[in-house]
Design a protein around this motif. Structure first.
Motif, PDB file in Angstrom:
ATOM      1  N   ILE A  89      -3.869  37.858  21.980  1.00  0.00           N
ATOM      2  CA  ILE A  89      -3.755  37.471  23.384  1.00  0.00           C
ATOM      3  C   ILE A  89      -2.615  36.490  23.637  1.00  0.00           C
ATOM      4  CG2 ILE A  89      -5.424  35.562  23.237  1.00  0.00           C
ATOM      5  CD1 ILE A  89      -5.092  38.065  26.156  1.00  0.00           C
ATOM      6  N   TYR A  90      -2.366  35.578  22.694  1.00  0.00           N
ATOM      7  CA  TYR A  90      -1.328  34.572  22.916  1.00  0.00           C
ATOM      8  C   TYR A  90       0.045  35.225  23.040  1.00  0.00           C
ATOM      9  CZ  TYR A  90       1.819  30.624  22.112  1.00  0.00           C
ATOM     10  OH  TYR A  90       2.824  29.697  22.233  1.00  0.00           O
ATOM     11  N   GLY A  91       0.361  36.136  22.111  1.00  0.00           N
ATOM     12  CA  GLY A  91       1.653  36.812  22.169  1.00  0.00           C
ATOM     13  C   GLY A  91       1.810  37.651  23.414  1.00  0.00           C
ATOM     14  N   SER A  92       0.734  38.289  23.845  1.00  0.00           N
ATOM     15  CA  SER A  92       0.791  39.108  25.053  1.00  0.00           C
ATOM     16  C   SER A  92       1.107  38.261  26.281  1.00  0.00           C
ATOM     17  CB  SER A  92      -0.541  39.834  25.260  1.00  0.00           C
ATOM     18  OG  SER A  92      -0.808  40.699  24.191  1.00  0.00           O
ATOM     19  N   ILE A  93       0.458  37.111  26.387  1.00  0.00           N
ATOM     20  CA  ILE A  93       0.700  36.242  27.545  1.00  0.00           C
ATOM     21  C   ILE A  93       2.119  35.684  27.505  1.00  0.00           C
ATOM     22  CG2 ILE A  93      -0.019  34.118  28.704  1.00  0.00           C
ATOM     23  CD1 ILE A  93      -2.845  34.671  27.747  1.00  0.00           C
ATOM     24  N   ARG A  94       2.582  35.313  26.317  1.00  0.00           N
ATOM     25  CA  ARG A  94       3.958  34.803  26.205  1.00  0.00           C
ATOM     26  C   ARG A  94       4.961  35.847  26.676  1.00  0.00           C
ATOM     27  NH1 ARG A  94       5.354  30.300  23.124  1.00  0.00           N
ATOM     28  NH2 ARG A  94       7.438  30.921  23.805  1.00  0.00           N
ATOM     29  N   SER A  95       4.705  37.120  26.361  1.00  0.00           N
ATOM     30  CA  SER A  95       5.626  38.171  26.807  1.00  0.00           C
ATOM     31  C   SER A  95       5.597  38.301  28.328  1.00  0.00           C
ATOM     32  CB  SER A  95       5.271  39.509  26.153  1.00  0.00           C
ATOM     33  OG  SER A  95       4.143  40.110  26.749  1.00  0.00           O
ATOM     34  N   LEU A  96       4.427  38.098  28.943  1.00  0.00           N
ATOM     35  CA  LEU A  96       4.310  38.209  30.395  1.00  0.00           C
ATOM     36  C   LEU A  96       4.964  37.041  31.113  1.00  0.00           C
ATOM     37  CD1 LEU A  96       0.611  39.452  30.679  1.00  0.00           C
ATOM     38  CD2 LEU A  96       2.693  40.792  30.989  1.00  0.00           C
ATOM     39  N   LEU A  97       4.920  35.878  30.510  1.00  0.00           N
ATOM     40  CA  LEU A  97       5.504  34.691  31.137  1.00  0.00           C
ATOM     41  C   LEU A  97       7.029  34.696  31.096  1.00  0.00           C
ATOM     42  CD1 LEU A  97       3.030  31.978  29.784  1.00  0.00           C
ATOM     43  CD2 LEU A  97       3.127  32.920  32.089  1.00  0.00           C
ATOM     44  N   SER A  98       7.599  35.612  30.322  1.00  0.00           N
ATOM     45  CA  SER A  98       9.058  35.649  30.205  1.00  0.00           C
ATOM     46  C   SER A  98       9.676  36.893  30.842  1.00  0.00           C
ATOM     47  CB  SER A  98       9.457  35.590  28.721  1.00  0.00           C
ATOM     48  OG  SER A  98       8.949  36.710  28.017  1.00  0.00           O
ATOM     49  N   ILE A  99       8.892  37.661  31.619  1.00  0.00           N
ATOM     50  CA  ILE A  99       9.441  38.869  32.224  1.00  0.00           C
ATOM     51  C   ILE A  99      10.432  38.521  33.325  1.00  0.00           C
ATOM     52  CG2 ILE A  99       7.392  40.236  31.710  1.00  0.00           C
ATOM     53  CD1 ILE A  99       6.624  39.977  34.677  1.00  0.00           C
ATOM     54  N   GLU A 100      11.316  39.460  33.628  1.00  0.00           N
ATOM     55  CA  GLU A 100      12.290  39.293  34.704  1.00  0.00           C
ATOM     56  C   GLU A 100      11.701  39.902  35.971  1.00  0.00           C
ATOM     57  OE1 GLU A 100      15.853  41.146  33.387  1.00  0.00           O
ATOM     58  OE2 GLU A 100      16.269  39.661  31.829  1.00  0.00           O
ATOM     59  N   TYR A 101      11.151  39.052  36.813  1.00  0.00           N
ATOM     60  CA  TYR A 101      10.600  39.508  38.080  1.00  0.00           C
ATOM     61  C   TYR A 101      10.498  38.305  39.005  1.00  0.00           C
ATOM     62  CZ  TYR A 101       8.246  42.787  41.133  1.00  0.00           C
ATOM     63  OH  TYR A 101       7.960  43.617  42.184  1.00  0.00           O
ATOM     64  N   PRO A 102      10.843  38.479  40.299  1.00  0.00           N
ATOM     65  CA  PRO A 102      10.981  37.310  41.180  1.00  0.00           C
ATOM     66  C   PRO A 102       9.676  36.583  41.489  1.00  0.00           C
ATOM     67  CG  PRO A 102      11.305  39.353  42.413  1.00  0.00           C
ATOM     68  CD  PRO A 102      11.287  39.719  40.968  1.00  0.00           C
ATOM     69  N   GLU A 103       8.579  37.309  41.717  1.00  0.00           N
ATOM     70  CA  GLU A 103       7.334  36.638  42.127  1.00  0.00           C
ATOM     71  C   GLU A 103       6.134  37.379  41.552  1.00  0.00           C
ATOM     72  OE1 GLU A 103       5.171  34.879  46.182  1.00  0.00           O
ATOM     73  OE2 GLU A 103       6.918  36.204  46.340  1.00  0.00           O
ATOM     74  N   TYR A 104       5.377  36.689  40.717  1.00  0.00           N
ATOM     75  CA  TYR A 104       4.198  37.319  40.115  1.00  0.00           C
ATOM     76  C   TYR A 104       3.236  36.240  39.629  1.00  0.00           C
ATOM     77  CZ  TYR A 104       6.176  36.193  35.490  1.00  0.00           C
ATOM     78  OH  TYR A 104       6.678  35.535  34.392  1.00  0.00           O
ATOM     79  N   GLU A 105       2.012  36.661  39.402  1.00  0.00           N
ATOM     80  CA  GLU A 105       1.010  35.799  38.795  1.00  0.00           C
ATOM     81  C   GLU A 105       0.345  36.568  37.660  1.00  0.00           C
ATOM     82  OE1 GLU A 105      -2.110  34.835  41.553  1.00  0.00           O
ATOM     83  OE2 GLU A 105      -2.536  36.928  42.050  1.00  0.00           O
ATOM     84  N   VAL A 106      -0.100  35.843  36.649  1.00  0.00           N
ATOM     85  CA  VAL A 106      -0.780  36.447  35.513  1.00  0.00           C
ATOM     86  C   VAL A 106      -2.237  35.990  35.545  1.00  0.00           C
ATOM     87  CG1 VAL A 106      -0.883  36.668  33.005  1.00  0.00           C
ATOM     88  CG2 VAL A 106       1.347  36.458  34.150  1.00  0.00           C
ATOM     89  N   ILE A 107      -3.167  36.943  35.605  1.00  0.00           N
ATOM     90  CA  ILE A 107      -4.592  36.624  35.643  1.00  0.00           C
ATOM     91  C   ILE A 107      -5.240  37.213  34.393  1.00  0.00           C
ATOM     92  CG2 ILE A 107      -6.768  36.853  36.891  1.00  0.00           C
ATOM     93  CD1 ILE A 107      -5.160  37.156  39.464  1.00  0.00           C
ATOM     94  N   ILE A 108      -5.681  36.362  33.504  1.00  0.00           N
ATOM     95  CA  ILE A 108      -6.399  36.790  32.304  1.00  0.00           C
ATOM     96  C   ILE A 108      -7.889  36.762  32.629  1.00  0.00           C
ATOM     97  CG2 ILE A 108      -6.703  36.435  29.829  1.00  0.00           C
ATOM     98  CD1 ILE A 108      -3.777  36.855  30.732  1.00  0.00           C
ATOM     99  N   ILE A 109      -8.571  37.875  32.413  1.00  0.00           N
ATOM    100  CA  ILE A 109     -10.005  37.934  32.697  1.00  0.00           C
ATOM    101  C   ILE A 109     -10.755  37.912  31.372  1.00  0.00           C
ATOM    102  CG2 ILE A 109     -11.862  39.152  33.884  1.00  0.00           C
ATOM    103  CD1 ILE A 109      -8.395  40.279  34.688  1.00  0.00           C
ATOM    104  N   ASN A 110     -11.339  36.756  31.039  1.00  0.00           N
ATOM    105  CA  ASN A 110     -12.125  36.645  29.815  1.00  0.00           C
ATOM    106  C   ASN A 110     -13.513  37.227  30.085  1.00  0.00           C
ATOM    107  OD1 ASN A 110     -12.795  35.773  27.131  1.00  0.00           O
ATOM    108  ND2 ASN A 110     -13.953  34.115  28.074  1.00  0.00           N
ATOM    109  N   ASP A 111     -13.726  38.436  29.574  1.00  0.00           N
ATOM    110  CA  ASP A 111     -14.937  39.186  29.910  1.00  0.00           C
ATOM    111  C   ASP A 111     -16.073  38.872  28.935  1.00  0.00           C
ATOM    112  OD1 ASP A 111     -16.360  41.089  31.455  1.00  0.00           O
ATOM    113  OD2 ASP A 111     -16.015  42.602  29.914  1.00  0.00           O
ATOM    114  N   GLY A 112     -16.491  37.595  28.934  1.00  0.00           N
ATOM    115  CA  GLY A 112     -17.613  37.195  28.087  1.00  0.00           C
ATOM    116  C   GLY A 112     -17.332  37.316  26.606  1.00  0.00           C
TER     117      GLY A 112
END
Length: 455
Positions: free
Chosen positions: A61-84
């Motif tokens: 999960i850590y590597g996946s989120i790091r890849s999302l935080l570095s994408i080239e896109y003007p406006e976005y949010e990342v929502i991780i859903i911890n499903d229990g």
């Protein structure tokens, strides 16, 4: 009958391969001219919520989120859903991203399991973690939709790595269509064997395990030939749950994700059905270039579970929307897509397995001439290995994601062996999945993640 059936399949796949060839040819090397940089500054670029359902994804999960935080896109949010999660997924996220509990508007557009808390990163304000009771992947995605702020959302698997400009490419048809395109999917490739550091793809590589190499070839065939061909005439019934963008408005109106094994396909079929019943002209597209890298099963046991689950998901989607089959009210979806997925994708493994069994029995009993046995083998070779070889060639000619000649040679040579061992295995597993579906087996089956990011 089996010979005629296989010839029909070969003709259908051959037609889709030709359509894919012409489509990819039209966009070949288009990236050199496409002004993706302008999309970064364009006022028409749609903000997007990236939803990542996570259940026991601590390993990757850590590597996946790091890849999302570095994408080239003007406006976005990342929502991780911890499903229990029952592992340390939430603890790892809290520690590494400095999460703090917040009060955030949560509109219950879709019914889900109870929410335990909403957290935000002190390091990255656009990173939100939703902690909820376990309800399955569909429930987690519905909760993410409820929490999201933007008009479009992207569903991603928790073990995925996204290329930096992938979102600009996958959202381009939506941006340019003036809302005519309501969903768009990108390609998924196998990350096993690649060098990934802190969520970024450093170097493309191949696994040394034959079972993984065959999955690389299988993914190339499925995405570059199958989905490109179907997408040309708005016939696509699958947008991969590993990487797909949807209009939130249309998904909510259609009822969100359903609690089924194949929730990604079921949603796309339901969207097509919903659009036809509403009599609106909307499209669902596949874009071959945007790439998401994901972890593939590297053992026979887990691959078998995955393929059985996929086939059960296919049956669930087709059965739930069986009224579309051959129904002219639903246009080409009812007259072509649904029959294609039922008679070729769903029943195909059963007919092929029956062919193998009858061929072996007939050879030993002497009730079939050897010429027919050779003909059946050649048809199987065309059905399996030759189309796989074509997909590898198409990848080398168009996408060029595997840079070394050695990679191309390995994949090409491995594709020659598919009919001899890999395809019979997957046929057997899919028939098992068919039997489980008929007898109503539910659930995903346990899958163990090793993680693809070296962090």
């Amino acid at each position: 009958m089996i010979f005629l059936y296989m010839i029909m399949i070969i003709l259908v796949y051959g037609g889709m391969l030709i359509l894919s060839l012409f489509s990819i040819r039209k966009t070949y090397q288009l990236d050199e001219f496409e002004p993706y940089e302008e999309l970064l500054l364009s006022e028409y670029t749609k903000p997007v919520s990236i939803l990542v359902p996570a259940y026991n994804e601590s390993a990757g999960i850590y590597g996946s989120i790091r890849s999302l935080l570095s994408i080239e896109y003007p406006e976005y949010e990342v929502i991780i859903i911890n499903d229990g999660s029952t592992d340390d997924t939430l603890e790892k996220l809290t520690e590494r991203f400095q999460l703090v509990k917040i009060n955030r508007v949560y509109r219950k557009l879709l019914e889900t399991k109870s929410i335990k808390g909403i957290y935000q990163s002190k390091l990255y304000p656009h990173l939100v973690v939703l902690d909820k009771e376990n309800g399955g992947k569909a429930d987690a995605l519905n909760a993410g939709i409820n929490c999201s702020r933007y008009p479009y959302f992207c569903s991603l698997d928790g073990d995925s790595i996204i290329e930096r400009n992938a979102f600009l490419k996958v959202l381009k048809p939506i941006i340019e269509s003036d809302d005519e395109v309501i969903a768009s999917g990108g390609s998924v490739r196998i990350a096993n064997g690649c060098e990934i550091q802190n969520g970024e793809l450093i170097k493309v590589g191949l696994s040394r395990k034959p079972i993984v190499l065959m999955q690389v070839i299988e993914y190339l065939r499925a995405f570059l030939t199958g989905r490109v061909g179907l997408s040309q005439n708005n016939l696509l019934l699958i947008v991969s749950g590993a990487f797909g963008v949807f209009s939130k408005k249309w998904v909510v109106e259609a009822g969100g994700y359903a609690h089924t094994v194949g929730e990604d396909m079921e949603l796309v079929v339901r969207l097509h059905r919903f659009m036809k019943e509403k009599k609106v002209n909307k499209k669902i597209m596949y874009v071959p270039d945007p790439v998401c890298w994901t972890e593939a099963p590297d053992s026979i046991m887990f691959l078998r579970r995955q393929r059985k689950r996929w086939h059960r998901g296919l049956f669930d989607s087709l059965w739930k929307h069986k009224r579309l089959m051959f129904n002219p009210k639903y246009g080409s979806i009812g007259l072509f897509s649904m029959p294609y997925f039922f008679f070729i994708e769903f029943l195909g493994p059963f007919v092929e397995l029956l062919g193998y069994i009858l061929l072996i029995i007939s050879i030993f009993t002497g009730s079939i001439q050897i010429e027919y046995g050779i003909l059946f083998f050649l048809l199987s070779l065309i059905y399996g290995s030759i189309y796989s070889m074509a997909a590898v060639l198409l990848e080398e000619w168009s996408m060029e994601k595997y840079p070394k000649v050695r990679h191309f040679a390995i994949l090409f040579l491995m594709s020659l062996t598919e009919t001899l061992w890999y395809r019979p295995l997957t046929v057997l597993w899919r028939v098992e999945g068919m039997i489980e579906a008929i007898f109503g087996k539910k659930g995903w089956g346990e899958m163990v993640r090793k993680g693809v990011s070296n962090d």
